[in-house]
Design a protein around this motif. Structure first.
Motif, PDB file in Angstrom:
ATOM      1  N   ALA A  91       1.294  -1.461   0.153  1.00 15.79           N
ATOM      2  CA  ALA A  91       0.226  -0.093   0.320  1.00 15.79           C
ATOM      3  C   ALA A  91       0.872   1.633   0.029  1.00 15.79           C
ATOM      4  O   ALA A  91       0.140   2.686  -0.140  1.00 15.79           O
ATOM      5  CB  ALA A  91      -0.671  -0.083   1.258  1.00 15.79           C
ATOM      6  N   GLN A  92       1.980   1.367   0.662  1.00 17.13           N
ATOM      7  CA  GLN A  92       3.268   2.230   0.664  1.00 17.13           C
ATOM      8  C   GLN A  92       3.374   2.653  -0.675  1.00 17.13           C
ATOM      9  O   GLN A  92       3.188   3.721  -1.141  1.00 17.13           O
ATOM     10  CB  GLN A  92       4.215   2.047   1.539  1.00 17.13           C
ATOM     11  CG  GLN A  92       3.724   1.628   2.830  1.00 17.13           C
ATOM     12  CD  GLN A  92       4.570   1.835   3.953  1.00 17.13           C
ATOM     13  OE1 GLN A  92       5.848   2.463   4.141  1.00 17.13           O
ATOM     14  NE2 GLN A  92       5.176   0.561   4.522  1.00 17.13           N
ATOM     15  N   TYR A  93       3.388   1.457  -1.347  1.00 20.30           N
ATOM     16  CA  TYR A  93       4.682   2.390  -2.544  1.00 20.30           C
ATOM     17  C   TYR A  93       2.784   2.163  -3.728  1.00 20.30           C
ATOM     18  O   TYR A  93       3.330   3.235  -4.495  1.00 20.30           O
ATOM     19  CB  TYR A  93       5.608   0.764  -3.515  1.00 20.30           C
ATOM     20  CG  TYR A  93       5.951   0.215  -2.997  1.00 20.30           C
ATOM     21  CD1 TYR A  93       7.452   0.913  -3.816  1.00 20.30           C
ATOM     22  CD2 TYR A  93       5.877  -0.571  -2.029  1.00 20.30           C
ATOM     23  CE1 TYR A  93       8.300   0.328  -3.213  1.00 20.30           C
ATOM     24  CE2 TYR A  93       6.778  -1.374  -1.310  1.00 20.30           C
ATOM     25  CZ  TYR A  93       8.163  -0.741  -2.225  1.00 20.30           C
ATOM     26  OH  TYR A  93       9.757  -1.637  -1.435  1.00 20.30           O
ATOM     27  N   ALA A  94       1.235   2.108  -3.771  1.00 17.61           N
ATOM     28  CA  ALA A  94       0.835   2.534  -4.542  1.00 17.61           C
ATOM     29  C   ALA A  94       0.227   3.915  -4.417  1.00 17.61           C
ATOM     30  O   ALA A  94       0.043   4.938  -4.951  1.00 17.61           O
ATOM     31  CB  ALA A  94      -0.484   1.406  -4.073  1.00 17.61           C
ATOM     32  N   ARG A  95       0.409   4.072  -2.777  1.00 14.71           N
ATOM     33  CA  ARG A  95      -0.160   5.249  -2.416  1.00 14.71           C
ATOM     34  C   ARG A  95       0.854   6.435  -2.847  1.00 14.71           C
ATOM     35  O   ARG A  95       0.595   8.005  -3.008  1.00 14.71           O
ATOM     36  CB  ARG A  95      -0.305   5.683  -1.087  1.00 14.71           C
ATOM     37  CG  ARG A  95      -1.385   4.888   0.143  1.00 14.71           C
ATOM     38  CD  ARG A  95      -1.051   4.953   1.206  1.00 14.71           C
ATOM     39  NE  ARG A  95      -2.076   3.698   1.951  1.00 14.71           N
ATOM     40  CZ  ARG A  95      -1.118   2.817   3.236  1.00 14.71           C
ATOM     41  NH1 ARG A  95      -0.325   3.200   3.245  1.00 14.71           N
ATOM     42  NH2 ARG A  95      -2.457   2.614   4.010  1.00 14.71           N
ATOM     43  N   GLY A  96       2.503   5.570  -2.628  1.00 20.09           N
ATOM     44  CA  GLY A  96       3.231   7.464  -3.340  1.00 20.09           C
ATOM     45  C   GLY A  96       3.138   6.949  -4.770  1.00 20.09           C
ATOM     46  O   GLY A  96       3.099   8.500  -5.731  1.00 20.09           O
TER      47      GLY A  96
END
Length: 350
Positions: A91-96
């Motif tokens: 999720a951290q990658y997708a949000r970024g």
């Protein structure tokens, strides 16, 4: 000859009926905190289902709130590495990526996370690559109303860093680009490194567990599970130091989607040595970014050197950390920035 008539039944009995083997587990319909994260300042998230070989797989579709004027956002298809699932830091990658206008389709393999399938946590490179093909096909065929399907990229980490190479070389040759993060590239090199890390005695234990799993699966019996990640002397698919194990769990949620447990069917150890995605690189025509951990002790540096020779035009970004530290702050912040820049560079060329 008489000795063999005695030995064979004994061996079969040990393989089939050894009682101290680990058993599998059932899927749990828990609602982790990550599952409630449906909207942020830069994105919205919906749950999407697609079919892979007749089994329903779950994906999270992140759509950026900032989009090209009058257009649809590009999209990156994402999945995790060995024994991992989408609620473990992806999720951290997708949000970024959403902050830079990129949509993400983050999916779980069959038998993992929110996806259906039994036995749970079944790791198989052949099955995972089938799931990648099904995910990409679904994106191209079904998501054209919300994303720009002419601008699709692949992103995979660790074991999936190899899957994206195989996928781009076979069923998804026309993707915009490929991101292969801390990748598994050469099975024989990886097993050689694992053998050195485990030692002979533990190597024999894990291979014995794998043999029992193969026999019991062939006979339709319950699977033999082993720890996915552990420190010595516990037999495991991945043998780690205490520091590495702490880093491994640092990317995990408090409650796991699907009731994930840190164990897997043992037969995967017979598949890994024969899975070498690096051999597919000559057939990859899309631009490739390799994200390297400079002190990675799990994925051999020699394999990445071989990849550089086979794909001299590939971009390499190196970070001075170990394998699992790539998922945690402060490193992950820089990794996401570099990766988003690479993705947007090649999306804009389309």
């Amino acid at each position: 000859m008489r000795f063999l008539w005695i030995l064979i039944p004994v061996l079969v009995g040990v393989l089939l009926f050894r009682r101290e083997e680990e058993v599998g587990f059932d899927r749990v319909a828990a609602i982790p905190e990550e599952s409630l994260d449906l909207e942020g300042p830069d994105y919205t998230r919906t749950t999407v289902w697609f079919q892979s070989q007749g089994t329903a797989c779950e994906a999270w579709l992140y759509l950026p709130k900032v989009r090209p004027a009058g257009g649809l956002p590009p999209l990156v298809v994402m999945a995790h590495g060995l024994g991992a699932q989408k609620d473990m830091a992806l999720a951290q990658y997708a949000r970024g990526f959403a902050k830079t206008g990129i949509a993400s389709f983050v999916f779980d393999y069959r038998t993992f996370g929110g996806s259906d399938g039994e036995p749970r946590n079944w790791i198989s490179p052949a099955r995972h690559v089938q799931d990648w093909a099904a995910a990409v096909s679904f994106v191209w065929q079904r998501l054209g109303s919300v994303v720009d399907t002419s601008r699709v990229a692949l992103w995979g980490s660790s074991f999936a860093g190899g899957h994206v190479i195989v996928t781009a070389a076979t069923v998804a040759k026309n993707v915009s680009c490929v991101v292969s993060q801390i990748p598994h590239l050469d099975g024989k090199m990886a097993m050689k490194l694992a053998r050195a890390r485990r030692g002979t005695a533990m190597m024999l234990k894990v291979l014995y567990a794998a043999a029992r799993d193969v026999v019991r699966r062939a006979l339709g019996m319950g699977r033999v599970y082993m720890s996915l990640a552990a420190t010595a002397p516990t037999p495991a698919a991945i043998t780690l130091t205490e520091t590495q194990l702490k880093s491994y769990y640092s990317k995990h949620p408090k409650v796991y989607l699907g009731g994930w447990k840190c164990k897997v069917p043992a037969s995967v150890l017979f598949e890994i040595p024969f899975y070498s995605p690096v051999d597919y690189l000559p057939n990859v025509t899309a631009p490739v970014l390799f994200v390297e951990a400079a002190v990675d002790t799990l994925c051999p540096k020699e394999a990445l050197e071989k990849a550089r020779q086979l794909a001299p035009g590939a971009t390499v970004k190196t970070f001075g950390v170990d394998h699992f530290d790539i998922y945690t702050k402060p490193t992950i912040v820089s990794v996401i920035e570099e990766t988003a820049a690479f993705l947007n560079q090649h999306f804009h060329k389309k």
